[in-house]
Design an enzyme around this catalytic site. Structure first.
Site, PDB file in Angstrom:
ATOM      1  CB  VAL A 126      -0.933   0.170   1.098  1.00 20.73           C
ATOM      2  CG1 VAL A 126      -1.685   1.291   1.245  1.00 20.73           C
ATOM      3  CG2 VAL A 126      -2.053  -1.173   1.125  1.00 20.73           C
ATOM      4  CB  CYS A 156      -9.404  -3.114   0.192  1.00 22.57           C
ATOM      5  SG  CYS A 156      -9.054  -4.660   1.034  1.00 22.57           S
ATOM      6  N   GLY A 200      -4.257  -8.383  -1.128  1.00 20.29           N
ATOM      7  CA  GLY A 200      -4.999  -7.863  -0.008  1.00 20.29           C
ATOM      8  C   GLY A 200      -4.462  -8.355   1.414  1.00 20.29           C
ATOM      9  CE  LYS A 256     -11.038  -5.965   9.284  1.00 23.20           C
ATOM     10  NZ  LYS A 256      -9.849  -6.304   8.804  1.00 23.20           N
ATOM     11  CG  HIS A 283     -10.512  -7.161  -3.292  1.00 22.94           C
ATOM     12  ND1 HIS A 283      -9.298  -8.097  -3.209  1.00 22.94           N
ATOM     13  CD2 HIS A 283     -10.224  -6.399  -1.953  1.00 22.94           C
ATOM     14  CE1 HIS A 283      -8.477  -7.718  -2.278  1.00 22.94           C
ATOM     15  NE2 HIS A 283      -9.002  -6.917  -1.388  1.00 22.94           N
TER      16      HIS A 283
HETATM   17  N1  LIG Z   1      -3.124  -4.736   0.804  1.00 22.14           N
HETATM   18  C1  LIG Z   1      -4.278  -4.040   0.584  1.00 22.14           C
HETATM   19  O1  LIG Z   1      -5.042  -4.327  -0.353  1.00 22.14           O
HETATM   20  C2  LIG Z   1      -4.776  -3.338   1.789  1.00 22.14           C
HETATM   21  C3  LIG Z   1      -5.874  -2.563   1.677  1.00 22.14           C
HETATM   22  C4  LIG Z   1      -6.585  -1.760   2.631  1.00 22.14           C
HETATM   23  C5  LIG Z   1      -5.890  -1.763   3.862  1.00 22.14           C
HETATM   24  N2  LIG Z   1      -4.629  -2.401   4.072  1.00 22.14           N
HETATM   25  C6  LIG Z   1      -4.037  -2.203   5.097  1.00 22.14           C
HETATM   26  O2  LIG Z   1      -2.861  -1.382   5.089  1.00 22.14           O
HETATM   27  C7  LIG Z   1      -1.703  -1.890   5.993  1.00 22.14           C
HETATM   28  C8  LIG Z   1      -0.588  -2.235   5.247  1.00 22.14           C
HETATM   29  O3  LIG Z   1      -0.911  -3.385   4.186  1.00 22.14           O
HETATM   30  P1  LIG Z   1       0.088  -3.582   3.034  1.00 22.14           P
HETATM   31  O4  LIG Z   1      -0.785  -4.727   2.239  1.00 22.14           O
HETATM   32  O5  LIG Z   1       0.982  -2.458   2.646  1.00 22.14           O
HETATM   33  O6  LIG Z   1       1.316  -4.624   3.969  1.00 22.14           O
HETATM   34  P2  LIG Z   1       2.644  -5.082   3.670  1.00 22.14           P
HETATM   35  O7  LIG Z   1       2.795  -5.081   2.127  1.00 22.14           O
HETATM   36  O8  LIG Z   1       3.031  -6.109   4.440  1.00 22.14           O
HETATM   37  O9  LIG Z   1       3.560  -3.696   4.315  1.00 22.14           O
HETATM   38  C9  LIG Z   1       3.444  -3.344   5.523  1.00 22.14           C
HETATM   39  C10 LIG Z   1       4.386  -2.139   5.762  1.00 22.14           C
HETATM   40  O10 LIG Z   1       4.398  -1.910   7.268  1.00 22.14           O
HETATM   41  C11 LIG Z   1       5.876  -1.832   7.556  1.00 22.14           C
HETATM   42  N3  LIG Z   1       6.009  -2.044   9.065  1.00 22.14           N
HETATM   43  C12 LIG Z   1       5.781  -3.301   9.648  1.00 22.14           C
HETATM   44  N4  LIG Z   1       6.277  -3.209  10.868  1.00 22.14           N
HETATM   45  C13 LIG Z   1       6.574  -1.928  11.216  1.00 22.14           C
HETATM   46  C14 LIG Z   1       6.941  -1.252  12.137  1.00 22.14           C
HETATM   47  N5  LIG Z   1       7.328  -1.756  13.260  1.00 22.14           N
HETATM   48  N6  LIG Z   1       7.156   0.353  12.294  1.00 22.14           N
HETATM   49  C15 LIG Z   1       7.103   0.966  10.795  1.00 22.14           C
HETATM   50  N7  LIG Z   1       6.660   0.266   9.663  1.00 22.14           N
HETATM   51  C16 LIG Z   1       6.239  -1.076  10.011  1.00 22.14           C
HETATM   52  C17 LIG Z   1       6.494  -2.628   6.664  1.00 22.14           C
HETATM   53  O11 LIG Z   1       7.882  -2.241   6.654  1.00 22.14           O
HETATM   54  P3  LIG Z   1       9.139  -3.431   6.293  1.00 22.14           P
HETATM   55  O12 LIG Z   1       8.867  -3.499   4.883  1.00 22.14           O
HETATM   56  O13 LIG Z   1      10.186  -2.828   6.803  1.00 22.14           O
HETATM   57  O14 LIG Z   1       8.404  -4.720   6.758  1.00 22.14           O
HETATM   58  C18 LIG Z   1       5.963  -2.234   5.336  1.00 22.14           C
HETATM   59  O15 LIG Z   1       6.315  -1.034   4.860  1.00 22.14           O
HETATM   60  C19 LIG Z   1      -2.533  -2.760   6.851  1.00 22.14           C
HETATM   61  O16 LIG Z   1      -2.966  -2.411   7.931  1.00 22.14           O
HETATM   62  C20 LIG Z   1      -3.390  -3.501   5.939  1.00 22.14           C
HETATM   63  O17 LIG Z   1      -4.603  -3.908   6.736  1.00 22.14           O
HETATM   64  C21 LIG Z   1      -3.993  -3.032   3.110  1.00 22.14           C
END
Ligand SMILES: NC(=O)c1ccc[n+]([C@@H]2O[C@H](COP(=O)([O-])OP(=O)(O)OC[C@H]3O[C@@H](n4cnc5c(N)ncnc54)[C@H](OP(=O)(O)O)[C@@H]3O)[C@@H](O)[C@H]2O)c1
Length: 337
Positions: A17, A131, A162, A211, A240
């Site tokens: 994201v 999402c 997701g 949700k 999705h």
């Molecule tokens: N994916 C989707 O379609 C989607 C849609 C809506 C909402 N979301 C929400 O958005 C959020 C992120 O999703 P994502 O899909 O981008 O996940 P992701 O690809 O796993 O990315 C997670 C991010 O959080 C960082 N992070 C992890 N631990 C951390 C810490 N202690 N301090 C600061 N940053 C930290 C990670 O850094 P590193 O790279 O260093 O691990 C990475 O930049 C979640 O809450 C998810 O529920 C996601």
């Protein structure tokens, strides 16, 4: 505050994201003069690209986040619960993508084109919805306004991305014939369907299903709306899909619904099933709009409608919606530029 724009804190900048946010920000008019990208300690020293230059990733503990006026968070609910109150207290307006604050009645849960007007000047925390709920709400809002929504039966077909980078990686690894060590899914996803997202509640519904119920009601301001959800993780990388059955107070005609939806900014109707013309994930990936097709009505059921919705979960489902909220804060002059 810098005269040429805001200093933006991007927490989760290396994730799926976060990286999409950087792309979307470049495509919008949000005036970003300075960027503070944040990720976990593992990513310290890495760089992200934005506006033609590289920005070094920092950790929250070490960064100069106090310079920021706004924060976009996509680092999960644990980080959000810990850090958002601290940042908000310091005067930084936080737009959070996690579920941490979505159930808090005092915190606006916003899809800008549906209920952006609920944001107040002094709101320091704004929740970005789930999402699958965002794409549903975008389509339901105009239909509700015209015909009065009574009931929603929705089955989702949710992509691997997701579940973040680990989910996306798991699908690729499994497709290459390998087992994924870090898969977030409870079963192999490739060649499979998993009818479960999140953990299962005492009522038998999974978190992602509840949700859809709670967030749809909040965004549409319909606390008693009947919502019957079923969520399925499918072996598709991005976007999705949602098969939706709707019941209305008034009679509705598919042609009227088609016309109404096609006239909405941010919605594209692709609907000529005889010609195999309807939205599919491959065509919708990387696009900003919410796509609708298969608009139809069961003969004799004049207060009902069946539709198929597809949107990119990383764009409108997450990064784009958050950036649109930020854009609204700028346009309303809620951030002092
Ligand atoms: N994916 C989707 O379609 C989607 C849609 C809506 C909402 N979301 C929400 O958005 C959020 C992120 O999703 P994502 O899909 O981008 O996940 P992701 O690809 O796993 O990315 C997670 C991010 O959080 C960082 N992070 C992890 N631990 C951390 C810490 N202690 N301090 C600061 N940053 C930290 C990670 O850094 P590193 O790279 O260093 O691990 C990475 O930049 C979640 O809450 C998810 O529920 C996601």
């Amino acid at each position: 505050m810098n005269k040429s724009g805001i200093t933006l804190l991007l927490i989760g900048a290396t994730g799926l994201v976060g990286r999409t946010m950087l792309i979307v920000l470049e495509e919008t008019d949000v005036p970003v003069a300075g960027l503070i990208p944040i990720a976990s300690a593992d990513s310290r020293g890495k760089t992200v690209d934005y506006a033609g230059r590289s920005w070094t990733v920092d950790s929250l503990e070490d960064s100069t986040w106090k310079d920021a006026q706004a924060a976009l968070l996509s680092a999960g609910s644990g980080i959000a619960r810990r850090w958002v109150p601290i940042l908000a207290e310091a005067g930084i307006t936080c737009i959070d993508n996690s579920s941490a604050f979505r159930g808090n009645e005092n915190i606006p849960l916003v899809v800008p084109e549906v209920n952006g007007s609920i944001i107040k000047h002094d709101d320091r925390i704004i929740a970005n919805p789930n999402c699958s709920t965002i794409q549903l709400a975008v389509v339901l809002a105009p239909l509700h306004e015209a015909f009065g929504l009574e009931e929603v039966i929705v089955s989702t077909y949710q992509s691997a991305s997701g579940a973040g980078q680990k989910g996306r990686n798991a699908l690729s690894e499994e497709a290459a014939g390998n087992q994924s060590e870090q898969s977030p899914f409870p079963h192999q996803l490739y060649d499979n369907l998993i009818p479960a997202i999140g953990s299962c509640g005492d009522n038998g519904f999974f978190q992602e299903e509840m949700k859809l119920v709670h967030e749809t009601r909040r965004i549409l301001n319909l606390p008693d709306l009947k919502v019957f959800p079923a969520v399925v993780r499918v072996p598709v990388p991005y976007c999705h899909g949602e098969a939706v059955h709707l019941k209305f107070k008034s009679e509705i005609e598919p042609d009227l619904a088609r016309e109404l939806l096609a006239s909405q900014k941010g919605i594209i109707v692709l609907d000529d099933p005889d010609d195999n013309f309807y939205p599919t994930p491959i065509e919708c990936a990387g696009k900003d709009e919410v796509f609708v097709g298969r608009i139809r009505q069961m003969p004799g059921e004049k207060q009902s409608l069946d539709i198929w919705i597809v949107a990119d979960n990383l764009r409108k489902g997450a990064a784009l919606n958050a950036v649109q909220i930020l854009q609204r804060l700028v346009d309303e002059e809620y951030l002092e530029l």
